[in-house]
Motif scaffolding. Structure first.
Motif, PDB file in Angstrom:
ATOM      1  N   ASP A  99       0.845  -1.195   0.000  1.00  0.00           N
ATOM      2  CA  ASP A  99       0.000   0.000   0.000  1.00  0.00           C
ATOM      3  C   ASP A  99       0.879   1.242   0.000  1.00  0.00           C
ATOM      4  OD1 ASP A  99       0.277   0.999   2.985  1.00  0.00           O
ATOM      5  OD2 ASP A  99      -0.036  -1.170   3.071  1.00  0.00           O
ATOM      6  N   LEU A 100       0.252   2.381  -0.245  1.00  0.00           N
ATOM      7  CA  LEU A 100       0.993   3.634  -0.360  1.00  0.00           C
ATOM      8  C   LEU A 100       1.653   4.036   0.944  1.00  0.00           C
ATOM      9  CD1 LEU A 100       1.790   6.083  -2.080  1.00  0.00           C
ATOM     10  CD2 LEU A 100      -0.384   7.149  -1.419  1.00  0.00           C
ATOM     11  N   VAL A 101       0.952   3.881   2.058  1.00  0.00           N
ATOM     12  CA  VAL A 101       1.493   4.322   3.346  1.00  0.00           C
ATOM     13  C   VAL A 101       2.768   3.565   3.697  1.00  0.00           C
ATOM     14  CG1 VAL A 101       1.047   4.465   5.822  1.00  0.00           C
ATOM     15  CG2 VAL A 101      -0.757   5.073   4.199  1.00  0.00           C
ATOM     16  N   SER A 102       2.722   2.230   3.581  1.00  0.00           N
ATOM     17  CA  SER A 102       3.911   1.449   3.917  1.00  0.00           C
ATOM     18  C   SER A 102       5.033   1.689   2.918  1.00  0.00           C
ATOM     19  CB  SER A 102       3.575  -0.042   3.973  1.00  0.00           C
ATOM     20  OG  SER A 102       3.120  -0.515   2.714  1.00  0.00           O
ATOM     21  N   THR A 103       4.691   1.878   1.654  1.00  0.00           N
ATOM     22  CA  THR A 103       5.713   2.163   0.644  1.00  0.00           C
ATOM     23  C   THR A 103       6.437   3.460   0.949  1.00  0.00           C
ATOM     24  OG1 THR A 103       4.531   0.957  -1.100  1.00  0.00           O
ATOM     25  CG2 THR A 103       6.101   2.639  -1.812  1.00  0.00           C
ATOM     26  N   VAL A 104       5.666   4.507   1.244  1.00  0.00           N
ATOM     27  CA  VAL A 104       6.268   5.808   1.542  1.00  0.00           C
ATOM     28  C   VAL A 104       7.096   5.734   2.827  1.00  0.00           C
ATOM     29  CG1 VAL A 104       5.733   8.183   2.232  1.00  0.00           C
ATOM     30  CG2 VAL A 104       4.566   7.151   0.280  1.00  0.00           C
ATOM     31  N   GLY A 105       6.581   5.060   3.845  1.00  0.00           N
ATOM     32  CA  GLY A 105       7.314   4.939   5.096  1.00  0.00           C
ATOM     33  C   GLY A 105       8.645   4.218   4.930  1.00  0.00           C
ATOM     34  N   LEU A 106       8.651   3.150   4.134  1.00  0.00           N
ATOM     35  CA  LEU A 106       9.883   2.396   3.917  1.00  0.00           C
ATOM     36  C   LEU A 106      10.869   3.158   3.031  1.00  0.00           C
ATOM     37  CD1 LEU A 106       8.269  -1.126   3.556  1.00  0.00           C
ATOM     38  CD2 LEU A 106       9.884  -0.421   5.335  1.00  0.00           C
ATOM     39  N   VAL A 107      10.352   3.938   2.091  1.00  0.00           N
ATOM     40  CA  VAL A 107      11.247   4.802   1.305  1.00  0.00           C
ATOM     41  C   VAL A 107      11.922   5.820   2.222  1.00  0.00           C
ATOM     42  CG1 VAL A 107      11.312   6.633  -0.443  1.00  0.00           C
ATOM     43  CG2 VAL A 107      10.093   4.503  -0.912  1.00  0.00           C
ATOM     44  N   CYS A 108      11.172   6.369   3.158  1.00  0.00           N
ATOM     45  CA  CYS A 108      11.758   7.311   4.126  1.00  0.00           C
ATOM     46  C   CYS A 108      12.854   6.623   4.938  1.00  0.00           C
ATOM     47  CB  CYS A 108      10.677   7.852   5.060  1.00  0.00           C
ATOM     48  SG  CYS A 108       9.544   9.044   4.292  1.00  0.00           S
ATOM     49  N   LEU A 109      12.609   5.377   5.376  1.00  0.00           N
ATOM     50  CA  LEU A 109      13.616   4.635   6.130  1.00  0.00           C
ATOM     51  C   LEU A 109      14.852   4.392   5.273  1.00  0.00           C
ATOM     52  CD1 LEU A 109      14.234   3.187   8.803  1.00  0.00           C
ATOM     53  CD2 LEU A 109      13.228   1.109   7.801  1.00  0.00           C
ATOM     54  N   LEU A 110      14.631   4.050   4.016  1.00  0.00           N
ATOM     55  CA  LEU A 110      15.738   3.848   3.080  1.00  0.00           C
ATOM     56  C   LEU A 110      16.584   5.109   2.957  1.00  0.00           C
ATOM     57  CD1 LEU A 110      16.540   1.509   0.984  1.00  0.00           C
ATOM     58  CD2 LEU A 110      15.420   2.938  -0.712  1.00  0.00           C
ATOM     59  N   GLN A 111      15.922   6.247   2.882  1.00  0.00           N
ATOM     60  CA  GLN A 111      16.634   7.513   2.715  1.00  0.00           C
ATOM     61  C   GLN A 111      17.316   7.987   3.995  1.00  0.00           C
ATOM     62  OE1 GLN A 111      16.799   7.158  -0.574  1.00  0.00           O
ATOM     63  NE2 GLN A 111      16.907   9.388  -0.599  1.00  0.00           N
ATOM     64  N   VAL A 112      16.842   7.548   5.145  1.00  0.00           N
ATOM     65  CA  VAL A 112      17.560   7.833   6.387  1.00  0.00           C
ATOM     66  C   VAL A 112      18.947   7.188   6.329  1.00  0.00           C
ATOM     67  CG1 VAL A 112      17.641   7.320   8.865  1.00  0.00           C
ATOM     68  CG2 VAL A 112      15.540   8.188   7.841  1.00  0.00           C
ATOM     69  N   GLY A 113      18.984   5.940   5.846  1.00  0.00           N
ATOM     70  CA  GLY A 113      20.273   5.282   5.669  1.00  0.00           C
ATOM     71  C   GLY A 113      21.150   6.015   4.683  1.00  0.00           C
ATOM     72  N   GLN A 114      20.550   6.484   3.593  1.00  0.00           N
ATOM     73  CA  GLN A 114      21.313   7.212   2.583  1.00  0.00           C
ATOM     74  C   GLN A 114      21.829   8.549   3.126  1.00  0.00           C
ATOM     75  OE1 GLN A 114      22.500   6.413  -0.280  1.00  0.00           O
ATOM     76  NE2 GLN A 114      23.296   8.450  -0.740  1.00  0.00           N
ATOM     77  N   ALA A 115      21.030   9.209   3.965  1.00  0.00           N
ATOM     78  CA  ALA A 115      21.443  10.498   4.540  1.00  0.00           C
ATOM     79  C   ALA A 115      22.692  10.353   5.393  1.00  0.00           C
ATOM     80  CB  ALA A 115      20.305  11.083   5.374  1.00  0.00           C
TER      81      ALA A 115
END
Length: 403
Positions: A99-115
């Motif tokens: 779903d959109l909510v979990s997709t967006v949340g996991l993308v944010c988590l992915l980008q925390v690692g990238q940051a």
């Protein structure tokens, strides 16, 4: 022969590990972007796409106060292993989200690692190759990343068609797994010096260092303004190519590929620059080149001028990114490089967030062609103004050599 080998970039064992592994990871990111765009498109059209793009950008901005401090305060091996492992885990979870909510949340988590990982790699590479090869290393690295992203974008749609979006996202997760292994194998490490007094502040220390250098102060402010103006056209680019020039979706893909090819050339060429003065001129030339390319694209009525403008725009972007990255890491003290890279990345991302609605507003009021032309002219004029300021800057400081 031995002396030539020792002066070669590829003579460094860690370079042979890090540069290809990072390029592979970026190829996976390009594949994942295609898969995610196709998935999110089904969730809610343009609104969902906008939310996805914000999810890629916002964590980098939010992490500004802490990312750089983490990079400069802990052993680089531990930071990189944990950050890339977080990205690998988030990538696997993303493949199985529905779903959109979990997709967006996991993308944010992915980008925390990238940051965290991005500034850490940026600060570690100068330590791997030595100050004399920093420019070449960054130029080659960004050229390899450009090639990898071109390949990833090209095969992303094919992979989604052949094996499905879930498996395509698992491919991206696997590339993060490879990067985690490489992070553990790299012998070169950055550690805080024993007994060193830690400077307070993460974002504030990085920003203070950037703006405390007379040359960087002019160029960084110029870069912020450029990102707001230059990236505004990204919102209307697809409408220019398809609605104004009349190409189809495949033609739009070829225009993006032309930009990518230009970026590879620009990044590769930056590796030949050896002084702050040359790199400063390259930064401004990159901004002016992007502006000229945008003017060419905005004035195009056919494919030839459109593609030529795209190549010039890409080349300017590649030159700008590589030259500015090298200029910054060679002019700041080694101990604060993580905070400086994080501060720059975060503020540039913040400017990108401003550019997104600005581009939509300009496109809605003036149309895509006028938006390209106007923003292109502003970039060229801005580069000329910044060149005058740089020429008047008393810059007695040379590159900072850290051991």
């Amino acid at each position: 022969m031995k002396q030539i080998l020792q002066s070669s970039l590829w003579a460094h064992r860690d370079v042979r590990l890090v540069l290809p592994a990072r390029a592979l990871s970026y190829a996976g990111d390009a594949i994942a972007m295609v898969a995610l765009m196709l998935r999110v498109k089904e969730y809610g059209g343009t609104g969902a796409i906008t939310v996805l793009l914000l999810a890629f950008a916002v964590p980098t901005v939010v992490m500004i106060p802490v990312a750089g401090r983490i990079v400069d305060s802990y052993d680089s091996r531990a930071v990189l292993v944990w950050a890339t492992a977080l990205q690998a885990v988030a990538g696997v979870a993303l493949a199985f989200s529905h779903d959109l909510v979990s997709t967006v949340g996991l993308v944010c988590l992915l980008q925390v690692g990238q940051a965290i990982a991005g500034p850490c790699w940026g600060a570690l590479i100068p330590r791997i190759v030595g100050e004399g090869l920093v420019g070449r290393a960054i130029g080659v690295s960004q050229a390899l990343i450009g090639v990898a992203m071109l390949v990833g974008s090209a095969v992303g749609g094919v992979l989604v068609e052949w094996i499905g979006g879930r498996d395509a996202l698992l491919v991206d997760a696997a590339t993060f797994g490879v990067l985690t292994v490489v992070a553990g194998l790299v012998r070169t490490r950055r550690r805080p010096a024993l007994g060193a007094v830690k400077e307070s502040g993460g974002f504030s220390a990085g920003l203070r260092t950037l703006l405390g250098d007379p040359l960087l102060r002019v160029l960084v402010v110029c870069l912020w303004v450029f990102v707001v103006v230059g990236e505004a056209v990204n919102v209307v680019e697809v409408f220019l190519v398809i609605d104004e020039v009349g190409l189809n979706a495949a033609g739009y893909g070829w225009v993006l590929a032309a930009q990518g090819a230009g970026a590879i050339l620009g990044a590769w060429g930056s590796g030949r620059l050896t002084t702050s003065a040359h790199r400063a001129r390259a930064v401004l030339a990159g901004v002016a080149g992007i502006g000229l390319g945008m003017v060419g694209m905005g004035a195009a009525s056919g494919v030839v001028l459109l593609v030529l403008g795209a190549v010039i725009t890409g080349a300017g972007g590649g030159l700008l990114n590589a030259a500015s990255s090298t200029l910054i890491v060679t002019r700041v003290a080694e101990a604060v490089r993580g905070r400086v890279v994080a501060a720059l990345s975060g503020t540039v991302r913040a400017c990108s967030l401003v550019a997104l609605p600005l581009g939509g507003l300009l496109g809605g009021v003036f149309g895509p062609r006028a938006t390209f032309l106007g923003c292109g002219v502003l970039c060229v004029v801005g580069a000329m103004g910044a060149a005058l300021l740089v020429a008047r800057t008393k810059d007695s400081a040379e590159e900072v050599v850290s051991h």
